[in-house]
Design an enzyme around this catalytic site. Structure first.
Site, PDB file in Angstrom:
ATOM      1  N   HIS A   1      -6.487   2.989  -0.851  1.00  0.00           N
ATOM      2  CA  HIS A   1      -5.893   1.652  -0.816  1.00  0.00           C
ATOM      3  C   HIS A   1      -6.864   0.603  -0.283  1.00  0.00           C
ATOM      4  CE1 HIS A   1      -2.541   4.630  -0.155  1.00  0.00           C
ATOM      5  NE2 HIS A   1      -2.285   4.126  -1.351  1.00  0.00           N
TER       6      HIS A   1
ATOM      7  N   ASP B   1      -7.186   2.450   4.126  1.00  0.00           N
ATOM      8  CA  ASP B   1      -6.881   3.759   4.703  1.00  0.00           C
ATOM      9  C   ASP B   1      -7.299   4.930   3.820  1.00  0.00           C
ATOM     10  OD1 ASP B   1      -5.102   3.446   2.649  1.00  0.00           O
ATOM     11  OD2 ASP B   1      -3.347   4.109   3.758  1.00  0.00           O
TER      12      ASP B   1
ATOM     13  N   SER C   1       1.317   3.251  -5.299  1.00  0.00           N
ATOM     14  CA  SER C   1       1.144   2.594  -4.003  1.00  0.00           C
ATOM     15  C   SER C   1       0.368   1.293  -4.073  1.00  0.00           C
ATOM     16  CB  SER C   1       0.455   3.545  -3.016  1.00  0.00           C
ATOM     17  OG  SER C   1      -0.742   4.062  -3.559  1.00  0.00           O
TER      18      SER C   1
END
Length: 386
Positions: A346, A343, A40
């Site tokens: 991240h 969040d 991610s």
């Protein structure tokens, strides 16, 4: 623990500092495309597609994801641009399209990264009941799977060995970050010491992937290390009951989890040094992910509530498993640029920009923030004692 890591570093220093006898490709190399593999931290939009395959809802498809820069959710895990986006901008290239979403040409680059991807194949985790329970993770998107996707695409990009050598010789390959999900999933069931035993397997997998890409014609590769997991809000939340002695008194980070990251990065740098010796005409760059984040953690005047997430639910670090960012009940901080974490694990766009500047110091020295790699002072890696 500190003494063992220090001893290992001292033994490996000659290897880490060694330089190839012949020169690497010019630092002024003009890249025509970017090919990216990872999780991610690099995924520019594959995540929602893959999660859909497994009937897993993906909150990155909802606001406020993407709103800082793109004005809408794009499938990125952040409020705006990722590190790879800043690298593409700096090199004058378009944002790297996610392969599972983009329907056009991939001759300017392709992004195979998927959120929650691991270096090790899923079988490794399932055999050990990691992360346990009824979890569908990790999904079948490991580094090996992403390489298979690349190899399936390759015939559409070039047809002969010579053509592929020329094409990929003008491309920049981003291999990672890999390792964070391997370790974070494992922390659900294993102790830090048990997870440490997986590190050589993770690093060997990354090393073999680099060899595989070189055989396909890659000549410039960027290989990031892992983040300081002990400062990551999800890990701090998971181990919120740890005794006071488990934390670094200056930063509030979990010491043992950060030491695990340093150990991974140490082994990875040693593996990359061996690859450079073996492939003396290949440019292999180690990208420090740990150091820039620690710099931001250790400079709280740059950010407010440095270990708190910007977007999330009620909780000590703004983390709440029942109220993730993107949920109707979640709250978002007033100014994401004043925060380090978006969040959870991240980063905000502002933090991603800082990390990208550091990496560009090695990728494109004329514009980035250059720094020497390796140890500084006795028993140090970057600015951080081990």
């Amino acid at each position: 623990m500190h003494k063992l890591l220090c001893a290992a570093l001292l033994l490996l220093l000659p290897l880490l500092w060694s330089k190839p006898a012949t020169s690497s490709p010019s630092s002024g190399h003009r890249y025509k495309s970017i090919f990216s593999f990872g999780d991610s931290f690099a995924d520019t939009g594959n995540n929602p597609v893959v999660f859909g395959w497994y009937s897993v809802f993906d909150h990155v498809t909802r606001p406020p994801y993407g709103t800082t820069f793109f004005g809408r959710p794009t499938g990125r895990n952040g409020d705006g641009r990722l590190i790879i986006d800043f690298i593409a901008e700096n090199l004058g290239l378009p944002y790297v399209p996610p392969t599972l979403v983009h329907n056009g040409s991939f001759r300017r680059g392709a992004n195979f990264a998927v959120g929650a991807a691991t270096a090790l194949d899923t079988g490794f985790f399932h055999e050990r009941d990691i992360p346990g329970g009824s979890s569908k993770f990790p999904l079948n998107t490991s580094l090996g799977v992403q390489l298979e996707w690349f190899e399936s695409m390759k015939p559409t990009l070039c047809r002969t060995p010579r053509e592929c050598k020329n094409f990929f010789g003008r491309s920049l390959f981003l291999v990672g970050e890999f390792g964070v999900n391997d370790y974070h999933f494992s922390f659900q069931r294993k102790t830090v010491q048990e997870v440490r035993s997986f590190i050589p397997d993770v690093v060997a997998t990354i090393s073999m992937a680099i060899e595989r890409l070189i055989k396909h014609g890659a000549r410039s590769l960027v290989v990031p290390g892992v983040i300081p997991s002990g400062c990551s809000p999800p890990i701090l939340t998971k181990f919120a009951g740890a005794p006071p002695t488990a934390y670094d008194s200056k930063t509030g980070c979990l010491t043992a989890h950060n030491e695990l990251g340093l150990y991974h990065n140490l082994l990875l740098q040693a593996a990359l040094a061996k690859l450079r010796t073996k492939h003396r005409n290949i440019k292999i760059i180690y990208a420090d992910f740990f150091g820039p984040i620690m710099e931001m953690v250790e400079s709280p005047h740059k950010f407010e509530d440095v270990l708190m997430v910007c977007c999330g639910g009620p909780g000590r670090y703004g983390m709440n498993s029942t109220v993730p960012c993107g949920d109707a009940a979640a709250t978002t901080c007033r100014d994401p640029s004043a925060r380090l974490y978006w969040d959870g694990v991240h980063l905000t766009e502002a933090a991603n920009r800082h990390v990208a500047d550091v990496w560009l110091g090695e990728i494109n020295p004329s514009t980035g923030v250059s720094r020497k790699q390796g140890a500084k002072g006795p028993c140090r890696l970057g600015r951080h004692k081990i």
